[in-house]
Design a protein around this motif. Structure first.
Motif, PDB file in Angstrom:
ATOM      1  N   GLU A  32      51.213 -83.771 -67.876  1.00 13.97           N
ATOM      2  CA  GLU A  32      50.112 -84.731 -67.776  1.00 13.97           C
ATOM      3  C   GLU A  32      50.549 -85.909 -66.928  1.00 13.97           C
ATOM      4  O   GLU A  32      51.733 -86.194 -66.801  1.00 13.97           O
ATOM      5  CB  GLU A  32      49.657 -85.185 -69.176  1.00 13.97           C
ATOM      6  N   SER A  87      45.261 -78.206 -76.208  1.00  7.96           N
ATOM      7  CA  SER A  87      45.383 -79.579 -76.710  1.00  7.96           C
ATOM      8  C   SER A  87      44.082 -79.951 -77.406  1.00  7.96           C
ATOM      9  O   SER A  87      43.031 -79.348 -77.118  1.00  7.96           O
ATOM     10  CB  SER A  87      45.612 -80.532 -75.539  1.00  7.96           C
ATOM     11  N   HIS A  98      42.617 -82.172 -76.478  1.00 10.51           N
ATOM     12  CA  HIS A  98      41.851 -82.623 -75.315  1.00 10.51           C
ATOM     13  C   HIS A  98      41.159 -81.488 -74.564  1.00 10.51           C
ATOM     14  O   HIS A  98      40.656 -81.687 -73.475  1.00 10.51           O
ATOM     15  CB  HIS A  98      42.743 -83.461 -74.396  1.00 10.51           C
ATOM     16  N   PHE A 146      39.960 -88.196 -73.071  1.00  9.90           N
ATOM     17  CA  PHE A 146      41.246 -88.921 -73.075  1.00  9.90           C
ATOM     18  C   PHE A 146      41.239 -89.745 -71.782  1.00  9.90           C
ATOM     19  O   PHE A 146      41.686 -89.264 -70.733  1.00  9.90           O
ATOM     20  CB  PHE A 146      42.364 -87.881 -73.073  1.00  9.90           C
ATOM     21  N   TYR A 152      44.090 -83.749 -66.744  1.00 10.68           N
ATOM     22  CA  TYR A 152      44.670 -83.062 -67.914  1.00 10.68           C
ATOM     23  C   TYR A 152      43.557 -82.486 -68.792  1.00 10.68           C
ATOM     24  O   TYR A 152      43.592 -81.318 -69.179  1.00 10.68           O
ATOM     25  CB  TYR A 152      45.529 -84.062 -68.701  1.00 10.68           C
ATOM     26  N   PRO A 175      47.400 -78.529 -80.066  1.00 14.41           N
ATOM     27  CA  PRO A 175      48.087 -79.603 -80.789  1.00 14.41           C
ATOM     28  C   PRO A 175      47.438 -80.962 -80.552  1.00 14.41           C
ATOM     29  O   PRO A 175      46.802 -81.199 -79.525  1.00 14.41           O
ATOM     30  CB  PRO A 175      49.491 -79.590 -80.177  1.00 14.41           C
ATOM     31  N   LEU A 203      43.196 -85.304 -86.497  1.00 17.70           N
ATOM     32  CA  LEU A 203      42.872 -86.268 -85.426  1.00 17.70           C
ATOM     33  C   LEU A 203      41.509 -86.021 -84.767  1.00 17.70           C
ATOM     34  O   LEU A 203      40.709 -86.948 -84.591  1.00 17.70           O
ATOM     35  CB  LEU A 203      43.983 -86.219 -84.367  1.00 17.70           C
TER      36      LEU A 203
HETATM   37  C1  BGC Z   1      48.864 -85.141 -75.099  1.00 16.44           C
HETATM   38  C2  BGC Z   1      49.550 -86.347 -75.690  1.00 16.44           C
HETATM   39  C3  BGC Z   1      48.590 -87.078 -76.628  1.00 16.44           C
HETATM   40  C4  BGC Z   1      48.010 -86.129 -77.633  1.00 16.44           C
HETATM   41  C5  BGC Z   1      47.001 -86.790 -78.563  1.00 16.44           C
HETATM   42  C6  BGC Z   1      48.280 -84.289 -76.179  1.00 16.44           C
HETATM   43  O1  BGC Z   1      47.588 -83.239 -75.610  1.00 16.44           O
HETATM   44  O2  BGC Z   1      49.807 -84.381 -74.372  1.00 16.44           O
HETATM   45  O3  BGC Z   1      49.956 -87.194 -74.642  1.00 16.44           O
HETATM   46  O4  BGC Z   1      49.283 -88.113 -77.307  1.00 16.44           O
HETATM   47  O5  BGC Z   1      47.372 -85.064 -76.956  1.00 16.44           O
HETATM   48  O6  BGC Z   1      46.068 -87.559 -77.870  1.00 16.44           O
END
Ligand code: BGC
Length: 265
Positions: A104, A153, A155, A160, A166, A196, A258
């Motif tokens: 990222e 992710s 994300h 984000f 990313y 994750p 989260l």
């Molecule tokens: C990112 C991290 C971020 C986390 C939670 C992950 O995909 O790589 O940089 O802290 O997501 O936002």
């Protein structure tokens, strides 16, 4: 042991989540190909841990898992193809592909350079696409089923700011997984995402060293802590096993809650 006799390739396994996955798969009996781009010493560390995990056993039940290191840049398709071919040449086959390598870059949208955009998209999406393609060709040729597990992710769903490339790469990964699950299902190949949240790894070094940002993030995590690489690795071990044979096209979040923690103040 869930993975005895299996061969797994884990991209980006010289550190962080990838290293933990490689070690966990070895502990379950798999032989593991360790891939790295710029940390040969990390890859050696993973190898030592893989051999140690494979050796932890009682007499005859020893899986004796072996590791093998390959250097490859996941952003370069010829490297990706060579990595998969070399894995197959070394262990004779490939059963499990874990597309873990990811990068990222932090920048406001208006400052993102073409080079940064390309670096992120090439490693996080193009490399995954062609690694999966190479793996699938091998499975078709050898008339066998297999498992592809992508490390995505939160994300892939969650915006984000300052990380738009990313997020686009992970959103792309979500659709890649859904598409491949449908196209490859008839071949007995499953494709799933593990997504994750905030895990304590080198990708987060900056955040981990910023008490204010870290405190704010922890407040957003219902389970009240960062995740550990093992939290992710245990799910990957499950998805790689026969216990997950009927699971495909899904994303599993490993984020302490989260993603769904929107609260109106
Ligand atoms: C990112 C991290 C971020 C986390 C939670 C992950 O995909 O790589 O940089 O802290 O997501 O936002």
């Amino acid at each position: 042991m869930k993975l005895e006799g299996k061969v797994a390739l884990v991209t980006g396994s010289s550190q962080g989540i990838g290293q933990s996955i490689a070690v966990r798969l070895a502990a379950e009996g798999a032989n593991v190909v360790i891939d790295y781009r710029s940390h040969p010493e990390g890859a050696e560390e993973t190898l030592a841990k893989v051999q140690a995990a494979g050796g932890k056993c009682i007499m005859a039940q020893c899986p004796n898992s072996q590791g093998y290191i390959i250097k490859a840049d996941l952003g370069i398709v010829s490297d990706v193809r060579r990595m998969v071919e070399e894995s197959i040449a070394h262990f004779g086959k490939l059963d499990i592909l874990v597309n873990n390598a990811g990068i990222e870059r932090h920048a406001p949208f208006w400052d993102v350079t073409e080079a940064d955009y390309d670096a992120v998209m090439n490693v996080n999406l193009k490399g995954v696409f062609f690694a999966a393609q190479e793996m699938v060709k091998h499975l078709i040729e050898s008339n066998r089923t297999g498992k592809i597990i992508n490390i995505s992710s939160v994300h892939e769903e969650l915006p984000f700011p300052n990380f738009t490339a990313y997020c686009a790469s992970k959103g792309g990964m979500k659709m890649l997984t859904r598409n491949l699950a449908v196209e490859l299902g008839p071949l007995g190949i499953t494709v799933n995402n593990v997504a994750p949240g905030a895990i304590e790894t080198p990708i987060n070094t900056k955040l981990l060293n910023d008490p204010e940002k870290l405190g704010a993030l922890l407040k957003n995590i219902p389970l009240g802590r960062l995740g550990q690489p093992q939290d992710v690795a245990s799910l990957v071990a499950f998805l790689a096993s026969v216990d997950a044979d009927y699971i495909t096209g899904a994303t599993f979040f490993v984020d302490g809650g989260l993603l769904w923690n929107y609260q109106e103040q």
